[in-house]
Design a protein around this motif. Sequence first.
Motif, PDB file in Angstrom:
ATOM      1  N   HIS A 217       0.988  -0.885  -0.076  1.00  0.00           N
ATOM      2  CA  HIS A 217       0.484   0.080  -0.601  1.00  0.00           C
ATOM      3  C   HIS A 217       0.964   1.377  -0.023  1.00  0.00           C
ATOM      4  N   PHE A 218       1.716   0.779   0.410  1.00  0.00           N
ATOM      5  CA  PHE A 218       2.306   2.549   0.930  1.00  0.00           C
ATOM      6  C   PHE A 218       4.292   1.752   0.351  1.00  0.00           C
ATOM      7  N   ASP A 219       4.677   3.000  -0.562  1.00  0.00           N
ATOM      8  CA  ASP A 219       6.237   2.506  -1.423  1.00  0.00           C
ATOM      9  C   ASP A 219       7.080   2.518   0.460  1.00  0.00           C
ATOM     10  N   ASP A 220       7.390   3.522   1.312  1.00  0.00           N
ATOM     11  CA  ASP A 220       8.438   3.301   1.791  1.00  0.00           C
ATOM     12  C   ASP A 220       8.074   3.894   3.034  1.00  0.00           C
ATOM     13  N   LYS A 221       8.021   4.497   4.245  1.00  0.00           N
ATOM     14  CA  LYS A 221       7.651   5.530   5.289  1.00  0.00           C
ATOM     15  C   LYS A 221       8.131   7.056   4.688  1.00  0.00           C
TER      16      LYS A 221
END
Length: 194
Positions: free
Chosen positions: A45-49
């Motif tokens: 859902h989210f690539d990275d921090k």
Amino acid sequence: MNRSETQEQILDAVASVILREGIGGASMRTVAKEADVSVGLLSYHFDDKQTLILAVFQRATDRLFDACANAAECHDDPADKFRAFLRGAFTDEFLNGSYLALRIALWALALTEDGVAEVDAEFYERYSSRFRELVGAARPELSEAIVADRVQDLIASSNGLWLNWARWRDNEALERGLNHCEDLTLNGGIRVRV
């Protein structure tokens, strides 16, 4: 932006981690644990921090803007629309320690992170633009320059009201401050307490 239930759950977890451990503590692994999802699902859902942090701040600013806009839509009179838009940011949803701490983190991080600065700048432009429209409709005799100056002063003052309320939880001071903001913006003056 429409997000899935899982994405909302993840963003709730990001906000919780930021509030508890700061931005530095919001690692993918910590957020996944807080959200009770696998790191793989989180990464889906989210690539990275950075993407997580931007998404949680975007959601916070969207919620604030939408609440203000929805409050204004309940009125027909232009001055009442303006007042409702202003006061939409001072409801229980936003006058709580968690939301205020998240906004303060956004302001602080915007000083050093370009992506967060862009989210904050986009929100400020959208927010101030809507205020300029509302004030211009309520006071069509004012020049665009005067409206722009009053709106800039209004936003600075209302941000101060948020911070003051966060520290002291003084509802009377908040109400006086909101009345002053309304009067300064619409009339160019300050109401004197009798």
